[in-house]
Write a protein that holds these residues in place. Structure first.
Motif, PDB file in Angstrom:
ATOM      1  N   VAL A 128       0.857  -1.121  -0.351  1.00 25.69           N
ATOM      2  CA  VAL A 128      -0.049  -0.044  -0.361  1.00 25.69           C
ATOM      3  C   VAL A 128       1.056   1.636   0.001  1.00 25.69           C
ATOM      4  O   VAL A 128       1.638   1.729   1.048  1.00 25.69           O
ATOM      5  CB  VAL A 128      -0.644  -0.299   1.193  1.00 25.69           C
ATOM      6  CG1 VAL A 128      -1.628   1.480   1.305  1.00 25.69           C
ATOM      7  CG2 VAL A 128      -1.855  -1.545   0.868  1.00 25.69           C
ATOM      8  N   LEU A 129       0.935   1.811  -1.266  1.00 20.61           N
ATOM      9  CA  LEU A 129       1.138   3.671  -1.015  1.00 20.61           C
ATOM     10  C   LEU A 129       0.457   4.775  -0.741  1.00 20.61           C
ATOM     11  O   LEU A 129      -1.146   4.105  -1.570  1.00 20.61           O
ATOM     12  CB  LEU A 129       2.115   3.678  -2.146  1.00 20.61           C
ATOM     13  CG  LEU A 129       3.906   3.344  -2.208  1.00 20.61           C
ATOM     14  CD1 LEU A 129       3.949   1.592  -2.386  1.00 20.61           C
ATOM     15  CD2 LEU A 129       4.400   3.728  -3.508  1.00 20.61           C
ATOM     16  N   GLY A 130       0.793   5.961  -0.813  1.00 24.81           N
ATOM     17  CA  GLY A 130      -0.015   6.688  -0.322  1.00 24.81           C
ATOM     18  C   GLY A 130       0.975   7.794  -1.260  1.00 24.81           C
ATOM     19  O   GLY A 130       2.382   7.795  -0.696  1.00 24.81           O
ATOM     20  N   VAL A 131       0.034   9.122  -1.643  1.00 26.10           N
ATOM     21  CA  VAL A 131       1.133  10.112  -2.048  1.00 26.10           C
ATOM     22  C   VAL A 131      -0.240  11.471  -1.805  1.00 26.10           C
ATOM     23  O   VAL A 131      -1.368  11.364  -2.332  1.00 26.10           O
ATOM     24  CB  VAL A 131       0.921   9.693  -4.091  1.00 26.10           C
ATOM     25  CG1 VAL A 131       1.732  11.150  -4.193  1.00 26.10           C
ATOM     26  CG2 VAL A 131       2.178   8.491  -3.768  1.00 26.10           C
ATOM     27  N   ASP A 132       0.885  12.789  -1.619  1.00 29.62           N
ATOM     28  CA  ASP A 132       0.207  13.588  -1.428  1.00 29.62           C
ATOM     29  C   ASP A 132       0.942  14.855  -1.451  1.00 29.62           C
ATOM     30  O   ASP A 132       1.957  14.853  -1.396  1.00 29.62           O
ATOM     31  CB  ASP A 132      -0.280  14.261  -0.069  1.00 29.62           C
ATOM     32  CG  ASP A 132      -1.333  14.682  -0.137  1.00 29.62           C
ATOM     33  OD1 ASP A 132      -2.814  14.378   0.215  1.00 29.62           O
ATOM     34  OD2 ASP A 132      -1.213  16.194  -0.161  1.00 29.62           O
ATOM     35  N   ILE A 133       0.370  16.249  -2.271  1.00 25.88           N
ATOM     36  CA  ILE A 133       1.321  17.023  -2.243  1.00 25.88           C
ATOM     37  C   ILE A 133       1.658  17.913  -1.439  1.00 25.88           C
ATOM     38  O   ILE A 133       2.580  18.704  -1.387  1.00 25.88           O
ATOM     39  CB  ILE A 133       0.294  18.284  -3.812  1.00 25.88           C
ATOM     40  CG1 ILE A 133       1.886  18.598  -4.606  1.00 25.88           C
ATOM     41  CG2 ILE A 133      -0.374  18.503  -2.893  1.00 25.88           C
ATOM     42  CD1 ILE A 133       0.831  19.799  -5.406  1.00 25.88           C
ATOM     43  N   ASP A 134       1.177  18.037  -0.206  1.00 21.71           N
ATOM     44  CA  ASP A 134       1.239  17.920   0.413  1.00 21.71           C
ATOM     45  C   ASP A 134       1.927  17.424   1.914  1.00 21.71           C
ATOM     46  O   ASP A 134       1.717  16.853   2.332  1.00 21.71           O
ATOM     47  CB  ASP A 134       0.132  18.577   1.729  1.00 21.71           C
ATOM     48  CG  ASP A 134       0.121  19.260   2.862  1.00 21.71           C
ATOM     49  OD1 ASP A 134       0.986  19.344   2.952  1.00 21.71           O
ATOM     50  OD2 ASP A 134      -0.860  19.587   3.598  1.00 21.71           O
ATOM     51  N   PRO A 135       3.417  17.480   2.196  1.00 23.11           N
ATOM     52  CA  PRO A 135       3.757  17.038   3.262  1.00 23.11           C
ATOM     53  C   PRO A 135       3.560  17.289   4.382  1.00 23.11           C
ATOM     54  O   PRO A 135       3.723  16.136   5.454  1.00 23.11           O
ATOM     55  CB  PRO A 135       5.042  18.233   3.554  1.00 23.11           C
ATOM     56  CG  PRO A 135       5.373  18.974   2.167  1.00 23.11           C
ATOM     57  CD  PRO A 135       3.727  19.210   1.967  1.00 23.11           C
ATOM     58  N   GLN A 136       2.674  18.336   5.353  1.00 21.68           N
ATOM     59  CA  GLN A 136       1.927  18.234   6.198  1.00 21.68           C
ATOM     60  C   GLN A 136       1.027  16.530   5.979  1.00 21.68           C
ATOM     61  O   GLN A 136       0.965  15.562   7.349  1.00 21.68           O
ATOM     62  CB  GLN A 136       1.199  19.282   6.487  1.00 21.68           C
ATOM     63  CG  GLN A 136       2.283  19.914   7.080  1.00 21.68           C
ATOM     64  CD  GLN A 136       1.117  21.461   7.895  1.00 21.68           C
ATOM     65  OE1 GLN A 136      -0.026  21.465   6.724  1.00 21.68           O
ATOM     66  NE2 GLN A 136       1.239  21.727   8.921  1.00 21.68           N
ATOM     67  N   ALA A 137       0.025  16.357   5.116  1.00 20.27           N
ATOM     68  CA  ALA A 137      -0.669  15.304   4.639  1.00 20.27           C
ATOM     69  C   ALA A 137       0.369  14.197   4.727  1.00 20.27           C
ATOM     70  O   ALA A 137      -0.075  13.152   5.441  1.00 20.27           O
ATOM     71  CB  ALA A 137      -1.117  15.208   3.114  1.00 20.27           C
ATOM     72  N   VAL A 138       1.838  13.762   4.418  1.00 17.56           N
ATOM     73  CA  VAL A 138       2.564  12.780   4.801  1.00 17.56           C
ATOM     74  C   VAL A 138       2.767  12.370   5.671  1.00 17.56           C
ATOM     75  O   VAL A 138       2.791  11.020   6.020  1.00 17.56           O
ATOM     76  CB  VAL A 138       3.661  13.142   3.433  1.00 17.56           C
ATOM     77  CG1 VAL A 138       4.514  11.652   4.027  1.00 17.56           C
ATOM     78  CG2 VAL A 138       3.438  13.124   1.816  1.00 17.56           C
ATOM     79  N   THR A 139       3.133  13.391   6.812  1.00 14.00           N
ATOM     80  CA  THR A 139       3.623  12.962   7.952  1.00 14.00           C
ATOM     81  C   THR A 139       1.986  13.300   8.470  1.00 14.00           C
ATOM     82  O   THR A 139       2.257  12.116   9.497  1.00 14.00           O
ATOM     83  CB  THR A 139       3.865  14.821   8.506  1.00 14.00           C
ATOM     84  OG1 THR A 139       5.766  15.145   7.941  1.00 14.00           O
ATOM     85  CG2 THR A 139       4.114  14.261   9.901  1.00 14.00           C
ATOM     86  N   ALA A 140       0.919  12.979   8.869  1.00  7.89           N
ATOM     87  CA  ALA A 140       0.090  13.051   9.005  1.00  7.89           C
ATOM     88  C   ALA A 140      -0.537  11.395   8.513  1.00  7.89           C
ATOM     89  O   ALA A 140      -1.139  10.071   9.726  1.00  7.89           O
ATOM     90  CB  ALA A 140      -1.219  13.800   8.967  1.00  7.89           C
ATOM     91  N   SER A 141      -0.596  11.163   7.636  1.00 11.30           N
ATOM     92  CA  SER A 141      -0.263   9.889   6.832  1.00 11.30           C
ATOM     93  C   SER A 141       0.460   8.641   8.044  1.00 11.30           C
ATOM     94  O   SER A 141      -0.518   7.899   8.006  1.00 11.30           O
ATOM     95  CB  SER A 141      -0.531   9.586   5.536  1.00 11.30           C
ATOM     96  OG  SER A 141      -1.124  10.514   5.353  1.00 11.30           O
ATOM     97  N   ARG A 142       1.948   8.695   8.219  1.00 11.91           N
ATOM     98  CA  ARG A 142       2.915   7.858   8.649  1.00 11.91           C
ATOM     99  C   ARG A 142       2.243   7.903   9.946  1.00 11.91           C
ATOM    100  O   ARG A 142       2.248   6.978  10.003  1.00 11.91           O
ATOM    101  CB  ARG A 142       3.791   8.338   8.611  1.00 11.91           C
ATOM    102  CG  ARG A 142       4.118   8.658   6.837  1.00 11.91           C
ATOM    103  CD  ARG A 142       5.642   9.592   6.670  1.00 11.91           C
ATOM    104  NE  ARG A 142       6.273   9.099   5.156  1.00 11.91           N
ATOM    105  CZ  ARG A 142       7.249  10.288   4.649  1.00 11.91           C
ATOM    106  NH1 ARG A 142       7.541  11.027   5.729  1.00 11.91           N
ATOM    107  NH2 ARG A 142       7.724  10.101   3.776  1.00 11.91           N
ATOM    108  N   ASP A 143       1.428   9.426  10.496  1.00 12.18           N
ATOM    109  CA  ASP A 143       1.536   8.800  12.148  1.00 12.18           C
ATOM    110  C   ASP A 143      -0.103   7.980  11.874  1.00 12.18           C
ATOM    111  O   ASP A 143       0.523   7.245  13.204  1.00 12.18           O
ATOM    112  CB  ASP A 143       0.953  10.347  12.885  1.00 12.18           C
ATOM    113  CG  ASP A 143       2.410  11.208  12.941  1.00 12.18           C
ATOM    114  OD1 ASP A 143       3.957  10.811  12.597  1.00 12.18           O
ATOM    115  OD2 ASP A 143       2.605  12.784  12.759  1.00 12.18           O
ATOM    116  N   ASN A 144      -0.069   8.372  11.471  1.00  8.76           N
ATOM    117  CA  ASN A 144      -2.163   7.226  11.386  1.00  8.76           C
ATOM    118  C   ASN A 144      -1.835   5.903  11.328  1.00  8.76           C
ATOM    119  O   ASN A 144      -2.774   4.699  12.091  1.00  8.76           O
ATOM    120  CB  ASN A 144      -3.231   7.631  10.747  1.00  8.76           C
ATOM    121  CG  ASN A 144      -3.545   9.630  11.159  1.00  8.76           C
ATOM    122  OD1 ASN A 144      -3.667   9.776  12.901  1.00  8.76           O
ATOM    123  ND2 ASN A 144      -3.690  10.547   9.837  1.00  8.76           N
TER     124      ASN A 144
END
Length: 204
Positions: free
Chosen positions: A97-113
């Motif tokens: 499973v991979l996730g991609v986002d333009i927003d670095p804050q979203a990527v950080t939130a995704s990793r934390d979640n």
């Protein structure tokens, strides 16, 4: 107007209740007990990134994943926000499973979640995302970005793979069906509160 001191954290938390996606899939804030311990529960608190399960487009994508993810399939969540769709896919039995986002804050939130939910998934800012061909690609963005991203997203789905698109108003569904029809056999999957989820199968 003077407001008496209150427990502001508890007051804020009281606004967010568990969200039932289906009989077997729930979104549960960390301060709540799961309403159905036998269900698949995604622990997710409101934060900086879009995707708590409260918006119709997120619920549509979650229900689509619940009905379509098969064990071991690879999933790409493009525009991952909070990571909710990637996390759901992993809990529903997806393989890589991979996730991609333009927003670095979203990527950080995704990793934390993802860590909080004890699932394996990788998350990348879009310009650093690896080349990845997925069995399933889900994108809950908006109509204009979906139109602009069509060549990129189509290239990330393997032959015979499936795509699910949301963030689209009912009145805009036709133009996205037509645009993605160049690469996919597309159809309307479901609608809720004026929003739609479209699905397609990549032609070989």
């Amino acid at each position: 107007e003077k407001i008496e001191e209150q427990d502001w954290v508890r007051l804020t938390q009281s606004q967010f209740e568990p969200i039932r996606i289906s009989d077997r899939l729930w979104i549960v804030p960390s301060w709540h007990e799961p309403p159905n311990p036998q269900a698949i529960c995604i622990e997710l608190d409101p934060g900086l990134a879009f995707g708590t399960g409260s918006h119709p487009t997120t619920r549509l994508c979650l229900r689509w994943l619940e009905q379509n993810v098969r064990t071991g399939e690879s999933v790409l969540d493009y525009g991952c926000g909070s990571g909710i769709l990637a996390i759901a896919a992993a809990k529903l039995g997806a393989g890589q499973v991979l996730g991609v986002d333009i927003d670095p804050q979203a990527v950080t939130a995704s990793r934390d979640n993802a860590e909080r939910n004890r699932i394996e998934a990788e998350f990348y800012v879009s310009e650093r995302a690896p080349d990845f061909m997925a069995d399933i690609l889900v994108a809950n963005i908006l109509t204009n970005p979906l139109r602009a991203l069509r060549p990129l997203l189509a290239a990330r789905v393997r032959c015979g793979g499936r795509i699910a698109l949301s963030g689209i108003l009912e009145a805009q569904a036709g133009e996205i069906l037509e645009a993605y029809g160049a690469d996919f056999d597309m159809r309307l999957w479901a609608a809720e509160e004026g929003w739609v989820c479209l699905e397609g199968v990549k032609r070989c």
